[in-house]
Design a protein around this motif. Structure first.
Motif, PDB file in Angstrom:
ATOM      1  N   GLU A   1       0.852  -1.180   0.000  1.00 26.70           N
ATOM      2  CA  GLU A   1       0.000   0.000   0.000  1.00 26.70           C
ATOM      3  C   GLU A   1       0.891   1.234   0.000  1.00 26.70           C
ATOM      4  O   GLU A   1       1.754   1.383   0.865  1.00 26.70           O
TER       5      GLU A   1
ATOM      6  N   GLU B   1       1.582   5.529  -1.901  1.00 25.46           N
ATOM      7  CA  GLU B   1       1.192   6.618  -2.799  1.00 25.46           C
ATOM      8  C   GLU B   1       2.423   7.415  -3.163  1.00 25.46           C
ATOM      9  O   GLU B   1       3.282   7.682  -2.319  1.00 25.46           O
TER      10      GLU B   1
ATOM     11  N   CYS C   1      -0.031   8.375  -8.075  1.00 31.23           N
ATOM     12  CA  CYS C   1      -0.764   7.111  -8.058  1.00 31.23           C
ATOM     13  C   CYS C   1      -0.781   6.547  -6.643  1.00 31.23           C
ATOM     14  O   CYS C   1       0.159   6.731  -5.859  1.00 31.23           O
ATOM     15  N   ARG C   2      -1.873   5.877  -6.327  1.00 31.83           N
ATOM     16  CA  ARG C   2      -2.000   5.183  -5.045  1.00 31.83           C
ATOM     17  C   ARG C   2      -2.277   3.711  -5.327  1.00 31.83           C
ATOM     18  O   ARG C   2      -3.061   3.380  -6.225  1.00 31.83           O
TER      19      ARG C   2
ATOM     20  N   ASP D   1      -3.672   0.315  -3.446  1.00 31.67           N
ATOM     21  CA  ASP D   1      -4.343  -0.061  -2.199  1.00 31.67           C
ATOM     22  C   ASP D   1      -3.910  -1.451  -1.743  1.00 31.67           C
ATOM     23  O   ASP D   1      -3.054  -2.101  -2.364  1.00 31.67           O
TER      24      ASP D   1
ATOM     25  N   TYR E   1      -4.552  -0.014  -8.593  1.00 34.53           N
ATOM     26  CA  TYR E   1      -3.929   1.292  -8.821  1.00 34.53           C
ATOM     27  C   TYR E   1      -5.011   2.357  -9.002  1.00 34.53           C
ATOM     28  O   TYR E   1      -5.994   2.158  -9.723  1.00 34.53           O
TER      29      TYR E   1
ATOM     30  N   THR F   1      -4.121   9.532  -9.095  1.00 39.30           N
ATOM     31  CA  THR F   1      -4.516  10.641  -8.227  1.00 39.30           C
ATOM     32  C   THR F   1      -4.354  11.998  -8.904  1.00 39.30           C
ATOM     33  O   THR F   1      -4.546  13.031  -8.267  1.00 39.30           O
TER      34      THR F   1
ATOM     35  N   SER G   1      -4.156  14.844  -3.328  1.00 42.61           N
ATOM     36  CA  SER G   1      -4.525  14.758  -4.735  1.00 42.61           C
ATOM     37  C   SER G   1      -5.691  15.686  -5.032  1.00 42.61           C
ATOM     38  O   SER G   1      -6.735  15.611  -4.383  1.00 42.61           O
TER      39      SER G   1
END
Length: 673
Positions: free
Chosen positions: A483, A485, A526-527, A529, A534, A537, A552
């Motif tokens: 996880e 970002e 990008c994040r 989880d 993906y 953001t 974001s």
């Protein structure tokens, strides 16, 4: 990659509809994982299998893929199937007509700006028209490697011309027919185009645009470094109007430079031997906006782009022979290149080619066309979805949308509210929403669900396409696992990635490879989880650092648009003495909604609840409109300058409505909300 399993209570996950499994190209997530693993671990075999679908005048002589992404180790380069020789026009037309017996199949249903104007074009007809155009270009002296500028609306001649260029080895440079004369001139000069193909005029909705006049102004601006020798003009306005009405448009004429399309093609043969091209010969140049304001000429080459657009189209839309596919984009953008022309034609698909706008002559135009042609695969932008959401369900209920099987989105991250409306109202809860992430530079989809294989989370681009290896880096270039970002990058090329910026290797390397050597840098945040999904953001330069927290803008905008009074929102940064940066929000309200103190407090609370107290907006401005390009993208650069009260705005030639900027300046917030 984490395999999606049972989700936490309350998390919205939409599994693929049962009806898609039976004949899907990728029928489940295990099949996706297996193919993905092969594409990464055995790329030679994976892409070798894909290449078997195409015609090769000469087979490749070396490695399937050679590259260097590390600027510290020499020039950045990508080469795919080097030594192979083919022709992309032959593969998307002749192969379909002569080898696959698809000559009588419809290639395009052309639907004009007005419902009264429409054409049906089969693959055989398309091949003949492209060959005539190719021969005509040769009569004008166009040869392999020459650049041809195309400034046309969404009419069949646009497809004829781009494929004719590909057939004879010329490099097409298509300029969206909504750009100004200055923008057209800039692109003609940078690519040193020898021919310009345009039209007399076009209606966009009920507005008549004199394209020839804009083209003339562009050519006048180009004088002094003049490369254009001939301007070919399609009689499009004359075609769609009667003789009396056509008098409204005065077409200026220079007999030395200008030539009518019909006169040029008169009596020209409809057979043309293709020019056999090397795998890495350039196919087209397409300009995309640059951070410096000067557009970048993104170069794509033949073989890698052909294979990648063909495969992404087939798998991402789960294309089958009886589908009718409609992408609402303009061919002036990469979406139109890859997913109106090359990708669909490489698969022998039937597509809708649409000249008009979503709300003309009525707000049900999209739904009317879907019913008319029985569209099964539909691909549009979140901007269009949000626009049509404003009119509610009633316009859709007049039409039969039961033919729809897959819905796609492109252009920007889709906010969850628009995703759910698209899924529930347009798709009637039975069509997966395929949220595709990619860029002009990537050539095709790089993060995307597959219709029958991927459990969907609204707003997530989900997982990488075959051959694509994403990574997330922090500001120091350290890779983040699990996880996380940060910056979205890719560690290796795929066949369809850009090969350079036209005429400027230094800008190519500085823009995409200098920040993190060894990686292609997308410029997007990008994040990822806990399930490996993906989430884009937004552009990194559209991210804010508030009291040391990276926020974001897309995430804040998503929260704002969840409020029932808000039609659209845009968020930018404004300097703050304590926080460093704070949030300045522009909100466009739905019809008959009132902007007041109560609404502002509700919006602030919404953002706090959705993201956290750190994201609470400091400024919320009522926006009767937002500054957008003609393709519908919000110009956040302009909004940042409004928020900061900076009046020197630079070039606004790509704005659809420059007047909205004056209005926003006059109503800007001085005090925090």
């Amino acid at each position: 990659m984490v395999v999606p399993g049972p989700q936490e209570p309350g998390e919205n996950v939409y599994n693929p509809p049962n009806g898609l499994f039976t004949d899907a190209h990728v029928p489940d997530f295990d099949a996706y994982l297996s193919l993905y693993k092969k594409s990464i671990e055995e790329p030679e075999e994976f892409w070798g299998d894909v290449s078997q679908e195409f015609f090769w005048k000469k087979s490749p002589s070396g490695q399937m893929l050679q590259y260097n992404f590390d600027v510290t180790k020499g020039n950045v380069h990508v080469k795919f199937m080097e030594g192979a020789r083919t022709n992309i026009c032959y593969n998307v037309l002749d192969r379909n007509v002569h080898e696959r017996n698809l000559g009588d199949k419809v290639a395009y249903y052309w639907e004009g700006n007005s419902p009264d104007h429409h054409l049906t074009i089969t693959y055989s007809q398309l091949l003949r028209q492209v060959c005539r155009c190719a021969n005509a270009l040769k009569l004008l002296g166009v040869k392999k490697g020459d650049r041809v500028a195309i400034y046309l609306p969404m009419i069949p001649e646009l497809v004829y011309t781009m494929l004719a260029c590909a057939r004879i080895g010329a490099v097409h440079s298509i300029v969206f027919a909504g750009f100004s004369s200055e923008s057209l001139c800039e692109r003609i000069m940078d690519a040193q185009c020898s021919i310009l193909v345009t039209a007399d005029g076009v209606y966009r909705g009920d507005k008549l645009i004199n394209l020839k006049k804009i083209a003339d102004e562009a050519l006048e601006r180009c004088k002094g470094s003049m490369s254009v020798q001939k301007c070919v003009v399609v009689k499009h306005h004359a075609f769609i109007t009667n003789k009396d009405a056509s008098n409204k448009l005065q077409t200026s004429w220079d007999a030395e430079c200008d030539i009518w399309w019909d006169d040029l093609l008169d009596g020209v043969s409809d057979e043309c031997e293709p020019e056999w091209m090397d795998s890495e010969d350039p196919l087209f140049i397409l300009y995309t906006s640059g951070s410096t304001g000067k557009p970048k000429g993104v170069v794509h080459t033949i073989t890698g782009y052909m294979l990648y657009t063909a495969l992404t189209f087939k798998y991402v839309f789960d294309y089958h022979h009886d589908d009718v596919y409609w992408c609402t984009a303009d061919i002036g953008w990469i979406t139109g290149h890859s997913y109106i022309t090359y990708g669909p034609l490489a698969n022998g698909a039937t597509s809708v080619l649409f000249e008009g706008v979503p709300v003309y002559p009525h707000v049900g135009r999209f739904w009317e066309i879907i019913e008319k042609y029985g569209v099964s695969k539909f691909y549009t932008a979140p901007t269009a979805i949000r626009l049509l959401m404003k009119y509610g369900r009633e316009p859709l209920q007049r039409y039969d949308l039961s033919s729809l099987r897959v819905l796609g989105t492109v252009g920007e991250p889709i906010n969850p509210e628009a995703w759910l409306w698209y899924h529930d109202v347009v798709g009637q809860q039975r069509c997966p929403v395929i949220d595709t992430f990619w860029q002009t530079e990537t050539g095709g989809h790089v993060l995307t669900p597959l219709p029958a294989a991927t459990p969907l989370k609204p707003g997530s681009a989900t997982f990488p396409f075959f051959g694509v290896q994403p990574a997330i880096l922090n500001e120091h270039g350290e890779e983040l696992d699990g996880e996380a970002e940060g910056y979205l990058v890719f560690r290796k090329p795929w066949p369809g990635i850009m090969r350079g910026v036209y005429g400027n290797q230094e800008r190519f390397e500085n823009t995409y490879f200098r920040k993190f050597p060894g990686f292609y840098v997308t410029g997007d945040g990008c994040r990822r989880d806990k399930d490996g999904y993906y989430w884009i953001t937004g552009r990194i330069d559209d991210m804010l650092n508030v009291s040391g927290h990276l926020l974001s803008t897309a995430e804040v905008e998503g929260a704002l648009t969840e409020h029932p009074s808000v039609a659209e929102a845009a968020v930018v940064s404004r300097p703050h003495a304590v926080k460093g940066e704070c949030l300045y929000c522009f909100v466009m309200l739905k019809d008959h909604k009132e902007f007041n103190r109560t609404l502002m407090e509700e919006l602030k609370r919404k953002v706090r609840e959705k993201i956290g107290p750190i994201a609470t907006p400091d400024f919320i401005q009522n926006a009767p409109g937002l500054p957008k390009t003609r393709s519908g993208k919000i110009m956040r650069r302009v909004l940042r300058q409004i928020a900061r009260n900076e009046k020197d705005l630079g070039d606004l030639s790509t704005l659809a409505d420059p007047k909205v900027v004056e209005v926003l300046f006059s109503q800007r917030c001085e005090a925090a909300a």
